[in-house]
Write a protein that holds these residues in place. Structure first.
Motif, PDB file in Angstrom:
ATOM      1  N   LYS A   1     -12.308 -47.408 -11.629  1.00  0.00           N
ATOM      2  CA  LYS A   1     -12.547 -48.718 -11.260  1.00  0.00           C
ATOM      3  C   LYS A   1     -13.729 -48.457  -9.878  1.00  0.00           C
ATOM      4  O   LYS A   1     -13.949 -47.417  -9.655  1.00  0.00           O
ATOM      5  N   ARG A   2     -13.835 -49.704  -9.400  1.00  0.00           N
ATOM      6  CA  ARG A   2     -14.966 -49.574  -8.226  1.00  0.00           C
ATOM      7  C   ARG A   2     -14.432 -49.355  -6.956  1.00  0.00           C
ATOM      8  O   ARG A   2     -13.316 -49.291  -6.521  1.00  0.00           O
ATOM      9  N   PHE A   3     -15.212 -48.582  -6.150  1.00  0.00           N
ATOM     10  CA  PHE A   3     -15.118 -48.224  -4.943  1.00  0.00           C
ATOM     11  C   PHE A   3     -15.854 -49.022  -4.151  1.00  0.00           C
ATOM     12  O   PHE A   3     -17.254 -49.084  -4.292  1.00  0.00           O
ATOM     13  N   VAL A   4     -15.435 -49.928  -3.174  1.00  0.00           N
ATOM     14  CA  VAL A   4     -16.645 -50.828  -2.449  1.00  0.00           C
ATOM     15  C   VAL A   4     -16.218 -50.588  -0.905  1.00  0.00           C
ATOM     16  O   VAL A   4     -15.003 -50.253  -0.453  1.00  0.00           O
ATOM     17  N   ALA A   5     -17.075 -50.737  -0.223  1.00  0.00           N
ATOM     18  CA  ALA A   5     -17.076 -50.331   1.061  1.00  0.00           C
ATOM     19  C   ALA A   5     -17.771 -51.449   2.098  1.00  0.00           C
ATOM     20  O   ALA A   5     -18.523 -52.168   1.458  1.00  0.00           O
ATOM     21  N   GLN A   6     -17.152 -51.871   3.251  1.00  0.00           N
ATOM     22  CA  GLN A   6     -17.565 -52.817   3.888  1.00  0.00           C
ATOM     23  C   GLN A   6     -17.363 -52.336   5.429  1.00  0.00           C
ATOM     24  O   GLN A   6     -16.180 -52.034   5.836  1.00  0.00           O
ATOM     25  N   ASN A   7     -18.359 -52.545   6.642  1.00  0.00           N
ATOM     26  CA  ASN A   7     -18.138 -52.268   7.918  1.00  0.00           C
ATOM     27  C   ASN A   7     -17.575 -53.739   8.398  1.00  0.00           C
ATOM     28  O   ASN A   7     -18.551 -54.517   8.422  1.00  0.00           O
ATOM     29  N   CYS A   8     -16.698 -53.756   9.026  1.00  0.00           N
ATOM     30  CA  CYS A   8     -16.074 -54.947   9.554  1.00  0.00           C
ATOM     31  C   CYS A   8     -16.932 -55.510  10.884  1.00  0.00           C
ATOM     32  O   CYS A   8     -16.719 -56.479  11.343  1.00  0.00           O
ATOM     33  N   SER A   9     -17.713 -54.546  11.430  1.00  0.00           N
ATOM     34  CA  SER A   9     -18.557 -54.929  12.517  1.00  0.00           C
ATOM     35  C   SER A   9     -19.987 -55.446  12.017  1.00  0.00           C
ATOM     36  O   SER A   9     -20.800 -55.751  13.335  1.00  0.00           O
ATOM     37  N   ALA A  10     -20.076 -55.488  10.840  1.00  0.00           N
ATOM     38  CA  ALA A  10     -21.598 -55.856  10.310  1.00  0.00           C
ATOM     39  C   ALA A  10     -21.822 -57.419  10.395  1.00  0.00           C
ATOM     40  O   ALA A  10     -22.782 -57.768  10.214  1.00  0.00           O
ATOM     41  N   PHE A  11     -20.781 -58.164  10.439  1.00  0.00           N
ATOM     42  CA  PHE A  11     -20.949 -59.396  10.265  1.00  0.00           C
ATOM     43  C   PHE A  11     -20.051 -60.256  11.619  1.00  0.00           C
ATOM     44  O   PHE A  11     -19.255 -59.767  12.003  1.00  0.00           O
ATOM     45  N   ASN A  12     -20.480 -61.418  11.619  1.00  0.00           N
ATOM     46  CA  ASN A  12     -19.376 -62.235  12.773  1.00  0.00           C
ATOM     47  C   ASN A  12     -18.180 -62.651  11.941  1.00  0.00           C
ATOM     48  O   ASN A  12     -18.021 -62.516  11.015  1.00  0.00           O
ATOM     49  N   ASP A  13     -17.238 -63.181  12.429  1.00  0.00           N
ATOM     50  CA  ASP A  13     -16.027 -63.567  11.894  1.00  0.00           C
ATOM     51  C   ASP A  13     -16.200 -64.227  10.779  1.00  0.00           C
ATOM     52  O   ASP A  13     -15.583 -64.053   9.692  1.00  0.00           O
ATOM     53  N   ASN A  14     -17.022 -65.420  10.629  1.00  0.00           N
ATOM     54  CA  ASN A  14     -17.016 -66.347   9.441  1.00  0.00           C
ATOM     55  C   ASN A  14     -17.618 -65.799   8.260  1.00  0.00           C
ATOM     56  O   ASN A  14     -17.177 -65.840   7.307  1.00  0.00           O
ATOM     57  N   LEU A  15     -18.710 -65.001   8.573  1.00  0.00           N
ATOM     58  CA  LEU A  15     -19.348 -64.171   7.495  1.00  0.00           C
ATOM     59  C   LEU A  15     -18.515 -63.161   6.887  1.00  0.00           C
ATOM     60  O   LEU A  15     -18.649 -62.814   5.715  1.00  0.00           O
ATOM     61  N   LEU A  16     -17.671 -62.393   7.759  1.00  0.00           N
ATOM     62  CA  LEU A  16     -16.892 -61.388   7.277  1.00  0.00           C
ATOM     63  C   LEU A  16     -15.864 -62.011   6.530  1.00  0.00           C
ATOM     64  O   LEU A  16     -15.578 -61.431   5.370  1.00  0.00           O
ATOM     65  N   ASP A  17     -15.469 -63.027   6.838  1.00  0.00           N
ATOM     66  CA  ASP A  17     -14.195 -63.822   6.155  1.00  0.00           C
ATOM     67  C   ASP A  17     -14.700 -64.122   4.582  1.00  0.00           C
ATOM     68  O   ASP A  17     -14.129 -63.763   3.544  1.00  0.00           O
ATOM     69  N   SER A  18     -15.976 -64.764   4.554  1.00  0.00           N
ATOM     70  CA  SER A  18     -16.693 -65.058   3.280  1.00  0.00           C
ATOM     71  C   SER A  18     -16.882 -63.678   2.514  1.00  0.00           C
ATOM     72  O   SER A  18     -16.550 -63.761   1.279  1.00  0.00           O
ATOM     73  N   GLU A  19     -17.219 -62.704   3.226  1.00  0.00           N
ATOM     74  CA  GLU A  19     -17.569 -61.649   2.471  1.00  0.00           C
ATOM     75  C   GLU A  19     -16.425 -60.769   1.841  1.00  0.00           C
ATOM     76  O   GLU A  19     -16.529 -60.246   0.975  1.00  0.00           O
ATOM     77  N   LEU A  20     -15.276 -61.000   2.699  1.00  0.00           N
ATOM     78  CA  LEU A  20     -14.145 -59.925   2.090  1.00  0.00           C
ATOM     79  C   LEU A  20     -13.314 -60.832   1.209  1.00  0.00           C
ATOM     80  O   LEU A  20     -13.005 -60.362   0.059  1.00  0.00           O
ATOM     81  N   PHE A  21     -13.100 -62.108   1.480  1.00  0.00           N
ATOM     82  CA  PHE A  21     -12.250 -62.976   0.674  1.00  0.00           C
ATOM     83  C   PHE A  21     -13.009 -64.032  -0.483  1.00  0.00           C
ATOM     84  O   PHE A  21     -12.393 -64.648  -1.197  1.00  0.00           O
ATOM     85  N   GLY A  22     -14.352 -64.153  -0.179  1.00  0.00           N
ATOM     86  CA  GLY A  22     -15.337 -65.296  -0.980  1.00  0.00           C
ATOM     87  C   GLY A  22     -14.976 -66.615  -0.527  1.00  0.00           C
ATOM     88  O   GLY A  22     -14.414 -66.836   0.493  1.00  0.00           O
TER      89      GLY A  22
END
Length: 527
Positions: free
Chosen positions: A260-281
């Motif tokens: 299955k997929r391996f997905v990586a995301q750096n939590c310091s790469a976005f501000n709060d709102n953008l990270l929320d959208s990136e993680l949860f859609g």
């Protein structure tokens, strides 16, 4: 997902029927002779015909015979028997002509891929325009009890082909077979490539391939052995540049989730709102710029592994949503009302002290205990310096291969300098330094210590001086300045003591005495 190599016998005939070239050839055959194409699979058990609704044939006698279940069974058996005959010939690619159970003429062309018979292309149900085989047909189908008047009308409408027409028909059918071979060969090539890429991933991120055999790394491997098959959340801690994401990938690609997929995301790469959208859609219209629904990374990683780097930089509000995903496997997209459910293994990483952050109320205590089920601490490079030679060799090979250069090597003095340096940037800094050396070395096969970055050379000298004398004293400072100055001039003059003494404005005897005092000849020997 891992693709198994495609067996040439497992041709997807439904896909074949949809190929544009096959449709066009079937159309030409249909319009010219009122005939249709049929396919028999490699085992002779399945017979299909491409796009009968678009390229319907008017083989009246065939249709009359097939209107009876016994007649249809005979037609299918005839095609299967022809395919079996072609299959028995193995690699033979020649078309054959034969008469069906009713006495009508048929043509069969084998499909051979990589020396293996995979199926047959069929066309027929015609009468030869030369000669008259019609009188024998009613007798052959007498057991079907077909009305004589219907048989007479059907035979009058049955296609008739001259010998030249049959030769042209065979050419078109052979083109159909060639298209099938080309399509299936490309399918196998792509699936083999996917297979190889998957194997390469498994090898690349196998923790057995991680460079390092020091005691701290051996302890890490033993712990990895115990956790790879579990779904428990893992917290990887370590300084920047120690390879936390590499360890996360090693866990994933050695686990039961590796397909299955391996997905990586750096939590310091976005501000709060953008990270929320990136993680949860998010849902369309959830905020300005949300012009359509967007799938979050947790959904992308469903069934696989999600690596959250720098989790210590996540805001308190997002920490709450993350905690819910970890506990219940559910979340709600930004602007949405529907609860989504996912099955994701989370691997978190940070270079910060989360326990101290919890004490200062900067990180949720309940989330800390939820992500810290299994804790892995990646040792800094300065604590496993015995791995440096192996790492150097690994990166030298990597950049030599990437630039199609011959393998370079370091002088003993250069490697010693690297062993003495503390590498605050850890493995990432070491890799960058090796890449720099490979580029600057050009065609030189040997890399000397003079090519090392100034910070490495200077820190080594400072560290050596600090180790020789008591710190924070004027004599130490004077000795450090003198030692460093003598060393740099000796390097500049290629260790010619006469020239060095002249430049330093001291006697050669005095220079020799100071070289011995500061053990600078030992450094020359390392080069």
């Amino acid at each position: 997902m891992m693709h198994e190599w495609t067996d040439p016998h497992s041709v997807n005939w439904d896909d074949i029927r949809e190929l544009h070239a096959i449709k066009k050839l079937a159309q030409i055959i249909n319009r010219r002779w009122n005939l249709g194409l049929g396919f028999v699979s490699g085992d002779g058990s399945h017979v299909t015909a491409p796009q009968q609704n678009e390229h319907a044939t008017v083989r009246a006698m065939c249709q009359l015979i097939q209107s009876k279940p016994a007649g249809l069974a005979c037609c299918e058996r005839t095609g299967a028997e022809a395919a079996q005959g072609l299959s028995a010939n193995g690699k033979e690619r020649h078309a054959i002509q034969y008469s069906c159970h009713a006495g009508l003429r048929e043509v069969a062309v084998p499909v051979v891929i990589e020396g293996l018979y995979v199926g047959t292309v069929l066309a027929g149900g015609f009468l030869p325009s030369e000669g008259n085989g019609e009188p024998a047909i009613p007798a052959r189908v007498a057991h079907l009890a077909l009305p004589a008047a219907d048989q007479q009308v059907a035979l009058a409408r049955q296609p008739r082909l001259a010998q030249s027409d049959v030769a042209y028909l065979i050419e078109l059918m052979e083109l159909v077979a060639e298209e099938i071979v080309a399509f299936q060969t490309e399918v196998m090539r792509k699936e083999r490539r996917l297979d190889q890429m998957q194997k390469d991933l498994l090898l690349r991120y196998s923790y057995e391939q991680i460079v390092g055999r020091s005691r701290p790394m051996q302890e890490l491997y033993r712990l990895l052995d115990k956790i790879i098959d579990s779904d428990s959340t893992v917290l990887i801690q370590g300084e920047n540049g120690t390879g936390k994401e590499l360890i996360a990938k090693a866990i994933h690609y050695n686990s039961l989730r590796k397909h299955k997929r391996f997905v990586a995301q750096n939590c310091s790469a976005f501000n709060d709102n953008l990270l929320d959208s990136e993680l949860f859609g998010h849902k369309k219209g959830a905020f300005t710029g949300a012009v359509s629904d967007k799938q979050g990374l947790f959904e992308v990683a469903d069934g696989g592994t999600f690596f959250l780097d720098e989790i210590g930089d996540m805001s308190p509000s997002l920490q709450v949503k993350l905690l819910r995903v970890l506990q219940e496997g559910t979340f709600i997209p930004v602007g949405g009302t529907e609860v989504r459910r996912v099955d994701v293994r989370v691997i978190a990483a940070t270079n910060r002290d989360l326990k101290r952050m919890v004490e200062r109320a900067e990180f949720r205590e309940d989330l800390y205990y939820r992500v810290n089920v299994i804790n892995l601490t990646i040792p800094p490079l300065r604590d496993r310096k015995e791995d440096i030679p192996a790492l150097v060799d690994h990166f030298l090979k990597k950049y030599a291969k990437g630039r199609r250069l011959k393998m370079k090597k370091l002088t003993k003095g250069c490697l010693d300098r690297m062993m003495e340096y503390n590498w605050p940037g850890n493995i990432r800094e070491l890799e960058n330094e090796i890449e720099r050396l490979v580029v600057l070395a050009g065609d030189d096969k040997v890399i000397a210590e003079e090519m090392l970055s100034a910070r490495i050379r200077q820190q080594v000298i400072r560290d050596e001086i600090a180790g020789l004398h008591e710190p924070n004293s004027l004599p130490d400072a004077v000795s450090a300045l003198e030692r460093n100055m003598i060393y740099e001039v000796l390097k500049k003059t290629h260790w010619n003591k006469t020239k060095a003494a002249h430049e330093l404005r001291i006697s050669r005897r005095n220079l020799i005495r100071k070289v011995s005092k500061y053990k600078l000849d030992q450094r020359k020997a390392r080069g």
